[in-house]
Design an enzyme around this catalytic site. Structure first.
Site, mmCIF file in Angstrom:
data_model
loop_
_atom_site.group_PDB
_atom_site.id
_atom_site.type_symbol
_atom_site.label_atom_id
_atom_site.label_comp_id
_atom_site.label_asym_id
_atom_site.label_seq_id
_atom_site.Cartn_x
_atom_site.Cartn_y
_atom_site.Cartn_z
ATOM 1 N N ARG A 17 31.270 50.233 42.409
ATOM 2 C CA ARG A 17 32.053 50.299 43.643
ATOM 3 C C ARG A 17 33.532 50.634 43.346
ATOM 4 O O ARG A 17 33.988 51.739 43.580
ATOM 5 C CB ARG A 17 31.944 48.951 44.399
ATOM 6 C CG ARG A 17 32.277 49.000 45.882
ATOM 7 C CD ARG A 17 33.746 48.923 46.223
ATOM 8 N NE ARG A 17 34.416 47.720 45.746
ATOM 9 C CZ ARG A 17 35.716 47.529 45.858
ATOM 10 N NH1 ARG A 17 36.487 48.423 46.452
ATOM 11 N NH2 ARG A 17 36.275 46.426 45.381
ATOM 12 N N ASP A 18 34.235 49.700 42.751
ATOM 13 C CA ASP A 18 35.677 49.852 42.558
ATOM 14 C C ASP A 18 36.003 50.937 41.528
ATOM 15 O O ASP A 18 37.113 51.463 41.501
ATOM 16 C CB ASP A 18 36.264 48.504 42.108
ATOM 17 C CG ASP A 18 37.771 48.450 42.243
ATOM 18 O OD1 ASP A 18 38.334 49.298 42.954
ATOM 19 O OD2 ASP A 18 38.391 47.567 41.618
ATOM 20 N N HIS A 211 43.735 44.176 36.400
ATOM 21 C CA HIS A 211 43.959 45.604 36.161
ATOM 22 C C HIS A 211 44.808 45.767 34.909
ATOM 23 O O HIS A 211 45.663 44.933 34.615
ATOM 24 C CB HIS A 211 44.671 46.245 37.360
ATOM 25 C CG HIS A 211 43.743 46.605 38.468
ATOM 26 N ND1 HIS A 211 43.996 47.604 39.363
ATOM 27 C CD2 HIS A 211 42.530 46.100 38.814
ATOM 28 C CE1 HIS A 211 42.993 47.705 40.224
ATOM 29 N NE2 HIS A 211 42.100 46.795 39.918
ATOM 30 N N CYS A 242 42.300 52.373 41.506
ATOM 31 C CA CYS A 242 43.512 52.967 42.061
ATOM 32 C C CYS A 242 44.676 53.016 41.096
ATOM 33 O O CYS A 242 45.732 52.432 41.349
ATOM 34 C CB CYS A 242 43.962 52.189 43.303
ATOM 35 S SG CYS A 242 43.237 52.826 44.782
ATOM 36 N N ASN A 251 41.191 49.263 36.652
ATOM 37 C CA ASN A 251 40.324 48.148 36.273
ATOM 38 C C ASN A 251 40.203 48.004 34.760
ATOM 39 O O ASN A 251 40.073 48.985 34.040
ATOM 40 C CB ASN A 251 38.921 48.392 36.833
ATOM 41 C CG ASN A 251 38.901 48.370 38.341
ATOM 42 O OD1 ASN A 251 39.475 47.482 38.960
ATOM 43 N ND2 ASN A 251 38.240 49.352 38.944
HETATM 44 MG MG MG Z 1 40.204 46.970 40.992
#
Ligand code: MG
Length: 315
Positions: A17-18, A211, A242, A251
């Protein structure tokens, strides 16, 4: 300094997902399913498989329904997905997802930029999700993004986190993830925030979503562990999250977190070789290098090995 380590931690894989939602290369549902099944096979017990948001908002996640329906579910593995409204949680339930994650920004500026509403209003809008979740046996978890800082505000104070936590608790959420969305956190801040939150809300299962934007993800994870946190989000190959500038990290990589834990004797249940193989597959599918120290080391090692054994290098 007395180092306190838990016997084991839970690593949640958020890459499907991320990670993938931020990539230019959009994978097919079949590819995503394959990756998710390999992640479960490598020992990961919590996987964020996608998000049920408007397809126009996040095109890469438009097929989460197919992904959720297509996965061969492994007993003991939690497959969760992000939802932001009633429609999202209805889709999740229809696709057999029993764990949904909500998210709100702690930074009022980020909240305004992202959803055009202040954080309290965003949370109030989740009430109908909570109601639907209760009626349908879905467990909700909650994320607090920009939990440690944001560009507009600088550091985010705990006084902004506490009301969000209480609103989640009032909705029946017992699992909250503190997300360092822009990599603002430092180990001292993480230790102090997590110690205070865990002391004040012992009924909550706290997660750190770290992150690596400023290279501090592992240090922050270690600091959170010292405060008693045992749940960590990470992404295969370190993709997504992001990054604020091209080439910047987002991440933290799952294989880096798992490697640090293994080195310290903290159990993760993950098979490091399988995790690295997955990270390598992910890199080849998205077609570019990523922020994963362990993977760079593996790739560097195999390059050295082949050059040392080649006749040209003199073997
Ligand atoms: Mg993240």
């Amino acid at each position: 300094m007395n180092i306190t380590l838990p016997d084991e931690v839970i690593i949640c894989e958020v890459g499907p997902r991320d990670g993938l939602q931020n990539e230019k290369a959009v994978l097919t549902a079949e590819r995503k399913i394959e990756l998710i099944e390999r992640v479960a096979d490598a020992g990961v017990t919590v996987i964020e498989i996608g998000s049920f948001v408007h397809p126009k908002a996040v095109p890469a996640m438009a097929d989460t329904d197919d992904v959720a329906r297509g996965i061969r579910r492994r007993p003991g593995v939690e497959y969760r997905a992000l939802v932001l409204n009633r429609r999202g949680i209805e889709r999740a339930v229809a696709a057999g997802i029993l764990k949904a994650k909500l998210t709100v920004s702690a930074s009022p500026t980020h909240s305004k930029q992202n959803s055009n509403r202040p954080p309290a209003e965003v949370l109030a809008s989740f009430e109908e999700c909570a109601e639907f979740a209760r009626q349908n046996g879905v467990v909700l978890s909650g994320a607090i993004s920009t939990a440690f800082g944001y560009y507009a505000e600088g550091a985010i104070g705990l006084e902004l986190i506490i009301p969000l936590t209480e609103a989640y608790l009032a909705m029946g959420v017992r699992e909250i993830s503190m997300s360092d969305s822009t990599g603002f956190a430092n180990p001292k801040q993480v230790y102090s925030y997590m110690s205070e939150l865990m002391g004040k809300y012992p009924e909550v299962d706290w997660t750190l979503h770290a992150h690596n934007t400023r290279g501090l993800a592992l240090a922050n994870i270690f600091a959170a562990m010292q405060a008693g946190v045992k749940r960590f989000d990470s992404s295969f190959a370190g993709i997504g999250g992001c990054p604020f500038a091209p080439g910047a990290s987002g991440n933290v990589a799952t294989e880096d977190v798992a490697g640090m834990m293994e080195g310290m004797g903290v159990k993760t249940g993950l098979d490091q070789e399988k995790i690295l193989d997955i990270a390598e597959t992910v890199q080849s599918l998205i077609g570019h290098a990523t922020d994963s120290s362990t993977l760079k080391l593996r790739q560097g090692r195999s390059a050295v090995k082949s050059s040392c054994t080649s006749p040209v290098s003199g073997g």
